[in-house]
Design a protein around this motif. Structure first.
Motif, PDB file in Angstrom:
ATOM      1  N   ALA A 210       0.836  -1.202   0.000  1.00  0.00           N
ATOM      2  CA  ALA A 210       0.000   0.000   0.000  1.00  0.00           C
ATOM      3  C   ALA A 210       0.869   1.250   0.000  1.00  0.00           C
ATOM      4  O   ALA A 210       0.591   2.228  -0.695  1.00  0.00           O
ATOM      5  N   ILE A 211       1.948   1.214   0.785  1.00  0.00           N
ATOM      6  CA  ILE A 211       2.853   2.369   0.836  1.00  0.00           C
ATOM      7  C   ILE A 211       3.486   2.603  -0.533  1.00  0.00           C
ATOM      8  O   ILE A 211       3.664   3.728  -0.972  1.00  0.00           O
ATOM      9  N   ASP A 212       3.785   1.520  -1.234  1.00  0.00           N
ATOM     10  CA  ASP A 212       4.352   1.649  -2.575  1.00  0.00           C
ATOM     11  C   ASP A 212       3.308   2.046  -3.609  1.00  0.00           C
ATOM     12  O   ASP A 212       3.624   2.154  -4.798  1.00  0.00           O
ATOM     13  N   GLY A 213       2.053   2.203  -3.160  1.00  0.00           N
ATOM     14  CA  GLY A 213       1.025   2.689  -4.069  1.00  0.00           C
ATOM     15  C   GLY A 213       0.346   1.606  -4.889  1.00  0.00           C
ATOM     16  O   GLY A 213      -0.197   1.889  -5.956  1.00  0.00           O
ATOM     17  N   ALA A 214       0.364   0.373  -4.410  1.00  0.00           N
ATOM     18  CA  ALA A 214      -0.268  -0.705  -5.176  1.00  0.00           C
ATOM     19  C   ALA A 214      -1.786  -0.620  -5.054  1.00  0.00           C
ATOM     20  O   ALA A 214      -2.302  -0.297  -3.982  1.00  0.00           O
ATOM     21  N   ASN A 215      -2.487  -0.850  -6.158  1.00  0.00           N
ATOM     22  CA  ASN A 215      -3.945  -0.913  -6.059  1.00  0.00           C
ATOM     23  C   ASN A 215      -4.357  -2.342  -5.697  1.00  0.00           C
ATOM     24  O   ASN A 215      -3.514  -3.229  -5.559  1.00  0.00           O
ATOM     25  N   TRP A 216      -5.671  -2.569  -5.558  1.00  0.00           N
ATOM     26  CA  TRP A 216      -6.117  -3.870  -5.045  1.00  0.00           C
ATOM     27  C   TRP A 216      -5.706  -4.999  -5.969  1.00  0.00           C
ATOM     28  O   TRP A 216      -5.332  -6.084  -5.536  1.00  0.00           O
ATOM     29  N   TRP A 217      -5.740  -4.727  -7.285  1.00  0.00           N
ATOM     30  CA  TRP A 217      -5.377  -5.762  -8.249  1.00  0.00           C
ATOM     31  C   TRP A 217      -3.906  -6.124  -8.116  1.00  0.00           C
ATOM     32  O   TRP A 217      -3.524  -7.298  -8.129  1.00  0.00           O
ATOM     33  N   GLN A 218      -3.068  -5.094  -7.969  1.00  0.00           N
ATOM     34  CA  GLN A 218      -1.632  -5.359  -7.823  1.00  0.00           C
ATOM     35  C   GLN A 218      -1.338  -6.096  -6.517  1.00  0.00           C
ATOM     36  O   GLN A 218      -0.447  -6.937  -6.455  1.00  0.00           O
ATOM     37  N   LYS A 219      -2.130  -5.775  -5.494  1.00  0.00           N
ATOM     38  CA  LYS A 219      -1.933  -6.490  -4.226  1.00  0.00           C
ATOM     39  C   LYS A 219      -2.220  -7.980  -4.406  1.00  0.00           C
ATOM     40  O   LYS A 219      -1.484  -8.829  -3.911  1.00  0.00           O
ATOM     41  N   ILE A 220      -3.305  -8.268  -5.127  1.00  0.00           N
ATOM     42  CA  ILE A 220      -3.637  -9.679  -5.339  1.00  0.00           C
ATOM     43  C   ILE A 220      -2.566 -10.351  -6.192  1.00  0.00           C
ATOM     44  O   ILE A 220      -2.079 -11.434  -5.872  1.00  0.00           O
TER      45      ILE A 220
END
Lengths: 311, 296
Positions: A210-220
């Protein structure tokens, strides 16, 4: 315990004697161990390994089981269109059912994981019910829901102005229906496995993402999936075997029909071998489940060995 | 500066989370409805009279609930036989499974002997061999045994007690190996030094410590032997020898007009024991389910 060690330390046995008693002790211990595992070995040997190999032999006999015909049964099968239809249908059935089970399990596991922890137990409890009901029983309920004249689904469809669907009467719809029931039965298993896996992903990884700015899709894609890779692989593999070998659902819903279009290996083998009285041919058909098993066994063994090396 | 930037961001984050939560609930309700429709429909149908089932009314609701179907089944000799056979078979299989798999798991996880590591892997692999591959050779083998020894193997409910352990023992052994392996070695070494026998180590230390595993394995063995459909279909044919799933399917579904109220009641009552176990021992049930993958 302390006194035992003290006594041993105070009066050490002569080295040679101690070694021989020790060896005898180890040998006796492994004998006891072997005896304890013997019921398991006997059971698996007599009722799993022996029948598995025996079916290879059985598949090479003629119908009356009097003489050896080599690969005659196989070449007989290869010349029948129905056999190739069963191969195709088994693959379609297993692959599409596993894909949908995996997807639905994954999505629903995320929803359950998203809600506050104290409510999760309740939802998980409800969503696992399809897996708990014996499949033969729940398939009967589906059979009734699909009933040609009293289908409760068609009732709903007609209320919203659509035509009723011949759930089990039309070959294409029947194929869809058996897959649907299998997905319904198996998706909760994936859900539970994925939920357990989701819980084991450290929260810090998501915070870092999240700190690196990932959106939900990138997190998955970059956090959840790599962390769950092992569980996904093993669950899919498991489910592929079980789905490939499925018997209950097809047997009860369609019994292979209409015009044999929904037969899978297990139901066709049952029909040929037990009902039709041609055990060798039935054994022959069920042997075609071996390749998928071999592939699965290879991957699982590799996995076990790799984990062994890491440890 | 940072505080100024922080506030709108946390507010938007919170709003985002709230929406995620709402959507999660919406979809959970949707999936719960999808997942629970067949069992609920079973219940609804089981409370209907035959007249109401064949009437053209709302199928999803009962207007004149009745327990007629339940009493009909309790009176049915055949159904009581199925239930009794199922119970006897499942309980015997649980007992046999637990004895075999606990002894084997103790031996494989702690004592070791020549080839024990290979055997542990082999046990897991046999779990992967589906019953659909084995029922035909087993059928022939039983006929064979019958010819040789004169013991009638075909069409007897107790044959299921012999074959069901092949479905339960490999996985239960695997679960128990996992639980036993997690017990610290110092515990049993201490007991052995104190002069305990292996049997005492097993019953006084391993079983109490690994009790959750024992419960999980017991549940697994019971539900699997209760639910199996293929083996009873293949090995039993007469009504008095059948267990529940095969019995319901072969005797209640016949002719052109099905008595759906009765079938749904029979199926629901047949599903009741596993559902009750699940309702009361959910955590153990799930532990057993996930043990295969996480401990392997």
């Amino acid at each position: 315990m302390a006194s035992g060690i003290a006594a041993e330390a105070a009066a050490p046995l002569p080295a040679t004697r101690r070694r021989s008693t020790r060896r005898r002790f180890v040998r006796r211990k492994s004998w006891i161990a072997f005896l304890m595992a013997l019921p398991l070995i006997a059971l698996i040997g007599a009722l799993v390994v022996y029948p598995a190999f025996y079916s290879l032999y059985l598949a090479m006999l003629n119908k009356g089981m009097e003489h050896f015909v080599g690969l005659g049964n196989f070449s007989f099968l290869f010349r029948r269109d129905l056999f190739w239809m069963v191969v195709k249908q088994s693959v379609i059935f297993a692959v599409s059912a596993v894909i949908f089970k995996a997807l639905i399990g994954f999505v629903v596991a995320h929803f359950v994981h998203n809600i506050p922890a104290k409510g999760q137990r309740k939802w998980r409890g409800m969503l696992l019910v399809p897996w708990v009901i014996p499949p033969a029983m729940s398939t009967l309920a589906w059979f009734w829901l699909f009933d040609p004249s009293y289908s409760a689904f068609n009732w709903v469809l007609s209320r919203i102005g659509l035509h009723g669907v011949p759930w089990l009467g039309d070959p294409l719809w029947a194929r869809f229906s058996v897959i649907l029931v299998n997905v319904w039965y198996g998706a909760p298993f994936f859900l539970i496995m994925y939920l357990a896996a989701l819980k084991s992903v450290p929260e810090q990884l998501y915070e870092a993402a999240a700190i690196d700015g990932a959106n939900w899709w990138q997190k998955i894609w970059y956090v959840t999936l790599p962390m769950m890779r092992n569980i996904i692989a093993i669950t899919v593999l498991f489910s592929l075997i079980v789905t490939f070998a499925n018997f209950d659902i097809v047997r009860i819903l369609t019994n292979g029909g209409p015009i044999d279009q929904t037969h899978v290996f297990a139901t066709w083998a049952f029909q040929l071998g037990i009902e039709g009285g041609d055990l060798p041919l039935g054994a022959c058909v069920s042997l075609f489940m071996f390749p998928i098993l071999g592939v699965a066994a290879y991957f699982i063994l590799r996995d076990i060995n790799r984990r062994g090396n890491e440890a | 500066m940072s505080a100024v930037l922080e506030r709108p961001r946390t507010a938007s984050l919170r709003r985002e989370r709230r929406w995620a939560l709402i959507w999660s609930y919406v979809f959970l309700v949707l999936f719960a409805v999808l997942f629970l429709t067949p069992p609920l429909y079973m219940l609804v149908t089981s409370l209907k009279t035959s007249a109401e089932i064949s009437a053209v009314t709302l199928p999803w609701w009962v207007f004149h609930p009745t327990l007629e179907n339940y009493f009909g089944l309790f009176d049915s000799e055949a159904y009581r036989t199925f239930f009794r056979n199922s119970l006897v078979v499942s309980l015997s299989v649980v007992a046999i499974t637990m004895v075999i798999s606990i002894l084997a798991a103790f031996s494989l996880s702690r004592m070791r002997f020549w080839g024990s590591a290979t055997l542990a892997t082999g046990v897991f692999l046999t779990y992967l061999i589906p019953e659909t591959l084995l029922f035909i050779p087993l059928f022939k083998i039983f006929a064979f045994v019958q010819d040789w020894t004169g013991i009638e193997m075909m069409n007897h409910w107790w044959v299921l007690i012999i074959v069901y352990p092949t479905l339960t023992v490999p996985f239960c052994t695997w679960i128990m190996i996992g639980y036993f392996a997690s017990i610290p070695k110092e515990l049993d070494e201490a007991a052995l030094i104190d002069g305990a026998s292996y049997f005492q180590v097993l019953t006084r230390i391993f079983l109490p410590v690994a009790l959750p595993g024992v419960i999980a394995a017991t549940i697994f063995a019971f539900t699997v032997s209760w639910a199996d459909f293929l083996y009873p279909m293949a090995f039993t044919t007469s009504v008095d020898q059948m267990v529940l799933p095969a019995g319901i399917v072969t005797t209640l579904i016949k002719g052109d007009v099905y008595n759906w109220g009765q079938i749904m009641t029979a199926a629901l009552l047949g599903a009741a024991p596993p559902l009750l176990i699940y309702a009361f021992l959910m955590d153990y049930y799930i532990a057993g389910l996930t043990a295969g993958a996480t401990k392997g």
